[in-house]
Scaffold this active site. Structure first.
Site, PDB file in Angstrom:
ATOM      1  N   LYS A  12       9.288 -33.910  46.907  1.00 29.64           N
ATOM      2  CA  LYS A  12       7.782 -34.620  46.869  1.00 29.64           C
ATOM      3  C   LYS A  12       7.097 -34.340  45.239  1.00 29.64           C
ATOM      4  CE  LYS A  12       7.826 -33.573  51.446  1.00 29.64           C
ATOM      5  NZ  LYS A  12       8.587 -34.944  52.112  1.00 29.64           N
ATOM      6  N   TRP A  27       6.238 -29.811  61.259  1.00 34.72           N
ATOM      7  CA  TRP A  27       7.054 -28.621  60.461  1.00 34.72           C
ATOM      8  C   TRP A  27       6.645 -27.433  60.667  1.00 34.72           C
ATOM      9  CZ3 TRP A  27      10.819 -31.428  58.986  1.00 34.72           C
ATOM     10  CH2 TRP A  27      10.868 -32.828  58.475  1.00 34.72           C
ATOM     11  N   ASP A  73       4.482 -22.656  53.756  1.00 38.86           N
ATOM     12  CA  ASP A  73       5.517 -23.993  53.284  1.00 38.86           C
ATOM     13  C   ASP A  73       4.659 -24.957  52.549  1.00 38.86           C
ATOM     14  OD1 ASP A  73       6.681 -26.113  53.412  1.00 38.86           O
ATOM     15  OD2 ASP A  73       6.843 -26.679  55.756  1.00 38.86           O
TER      16      ASP A  73
HETATM   17  N1  PMP Z   1       7.944 -29.024  55.729  1.00 38.30           N
HETATM   18  C1  PMP Z   1       7.077 -30.083  55.278  1.00 38.30           C
HETATM   19  C2  PMP Z   1       5.664 -29.584  55.064  1.00 38.30           C
HETATM   20  C3  PMP Z   1       7.479 -31.196  55.069  1.00 38.30           C
HETATM   21  O1  PMP Z   1       6.784 -32.427  54.451  1.00 38.30           O
HETATM   22  C4  PMP Z   1       9.112 -31.567  55.111  1.00 38.30           C
HETATM   23  C5  PMP Z   1       9.612 -32.612  54.762  1.00 38.30           C
HETATM   24  N2  PMP Z   1       9.155 -33.882  54.852  1.00 38.30           N
HETATM   25  C6  PMP Z   1       9.867 -30.266  55.478  1.00 38.30           C
HETATM   26  C7  PMP Z   1       9.277 -28.981  55.387  1.00 38.30           C
HETATM   27  C8  PMP Z   1      11.211 -30.408  55.670  1.00 38.30           C
HETATM   28  O2  PMP Z   1      11.906 -30.398  54.454  1.00 38.30           O
HETATM   29  P1  PMP Z   1      13.490 -30.441  53.992  1.00 38.30           P
HETATM   30  O3  PMP Z   1      13.739 -32.005  54.307  1.00 38.30           O
HETATM   31  O4  PMP Z   1      13.478 -30.226  52.618  1.00 38.30           O
HETATM   32  O5  PMP Z   1      14.279 -29.499  54.964  1.00 38.30           O
END
Ligand code: PMP
Length: 358
Positions: A193, A101, A169
């Site tokens: 989450k 991510w 994030d």
């Molecule tokens: N950042 C992290 C730490 C994540 O765990 C996730 C999704 N698992 C995301 C970003 C992406 O999130 P989204 O699906 O809401 O775009």
């Protein structure tokens, strides 16, 4: 049979929240209307979003120096939106490379500024969190970190000591523990989450981070100033996800807030990690000091054992335990709303597996 849902997201939500939300789908607050049918500009919804904002402030200890915004497009949209809002052409920022991510955030930010990628643990398959931030360029506007690396199961337990704002994030551990808010210029998190259903993203933005001197085009839906000016109601927001977030925040408050939540999360994490460390058939995949209390990654010595344990776990009602393909093995996501009883069922299944095999 009772299911124990270890899904990494969308994840388990508190039962009382689901019960109240189900009722609201049929009849919101005795209005005779479903929550899915009410106007986002009516007083009922404005009260919901205002309560969600004030609970967020109260739980995190956010002062009036911060805006609480609700956006759409997930954390993935924030990867480019934050860079577009915080960087002018020629500006620079530092990004820690602690996983998939973080990498996606880096890739998007590169379109808006000069990005220094640092503290990478890529060559060790992101199994630890590098902590020396002395290489941050003097001109960097902010440091971007990922507080919890959902795929690899690492989590920041010591916040970086830096003299620029941290942009974080926090998608997979927001509201799981108290945080030193003043360190952060911006925090963002997809809701699915710890906060609510998929479809809404929370953005906490310190007022001094808002830029009025940007030279590139800013579409209103991608401009934080639009959300600030319109209380996140410029367009039709995700009414139901915001409502469920508000209910989850009420649940958290009733539980005793973030300190109480942290104690529960530590107890759940300890229960599972102690078993991983004691059981000869399992081992953890990340540095002990960086272990996540949200996503617990572990493996067996070989695939045959993993396949066998996967069947036992499923038979015990433990579902969605498969590790991400880049790590393999198992990942137990034990977010805020997963009861400790579910972790106990998993631990008992691991113990029984060792007894059977030993
Ligand atoms: N950042 C992290 C730490 C994540 O765990 C996730 C999704 N698992 C995301 C970003 C992406 O999130 P989204 O699906 O809401 O775009």
């Amino acid at each position: 049979m009772k299911k124990h849902n270890f899904n990494p997201g969308p994840a388990v939500l508190p039962l009382p929240v689901l019960q109240e939300a189900s009722q609201a789908i049929l009849d919101y607050n005795r209005t005779g209307l479903s929550i899915l049918e009410i106007s986002h500009r009516g007083s009922d919804f404005v009260a919901i979003i205002d309560e969600a904002i004030s609970l967020t402030r109260e739980l995190l200890g956010l002062s009036d120096d911060y805006h609480v915004l609700f956006t759409t497009g997930g954390a993935s949209t924030q990867f480019f939106m934050l860079a577009q809002n915080l960087l002018n052409e020629g500006d620079s920022a530092a990004y820690a490379d602690t996983g998939t991510w973080a990498n996606k955030a880096i890739k998007e930010a590169k379109a808006y500024g000069s990005i220094k990628v640092m503290n990478s643990s890529k060559d060790k398959n992101y199994s630890f969190i590098p902590k020396d931030f002395s290489g941050i360029p003097a001109e960097a506007k902010f440091l971007h970190v990922t507080s919890n690396n959902t795929i690899y199961g690492t989590q920041i337990h010591q916040w970086p000591e830096v003299n620029i704002p941290i942009v974080c994030d926090m998608s997979s551990d927001i509201f799981s523990r108290p945080i030193p808010v003043e360190k952060f210029g911006l925090i963002y998190a997809g809701a699915q989450k710890n906060l609510g259903p998929a479809g809404v993203t929370m953005v906490l933005l310190r007022k001094d981070m808002v830029r009025t001197d940007l030279t590139h085009h800013m579409p209103p839906m991608l401009d934080y100033k639009t959300y600030i000016a319109e209380n996140s109601l410029y367009n039709t927001p995700p009414v139901f996800p915001i409502y469920v977030c508000m209910l989850t925040l009420r649940w958290l408050k009733q539980l005793g807030g973030l300190k109480a939540m942290e104690v529960i999360n530590q107890a759940k994490g300890k229960l599972l990690y102690d078993e991983i460390d004691a059981n000869p058939f399992f081992k953890g995949t990340v540095a002990v000091e960086d272990r996540s209390l949200m996503n617990v990654c572990f493996v067996c010595d070989n695939e045959t054992l993993e396949n066998e344990f996967a069947i036992d776990a499923k038979n015990a009602g433990c579902i969605n335990l498969k590790g991400h393909r880049s790590v393999g093995g198992f990942r137990a996501s034990i977010y805020n709303a997963l009861p400790i009883e579910s972790v106990q069922v998993l631990v008992d299944t691991m113990k029984e597996f060792a007894r059977k095999k030993g």
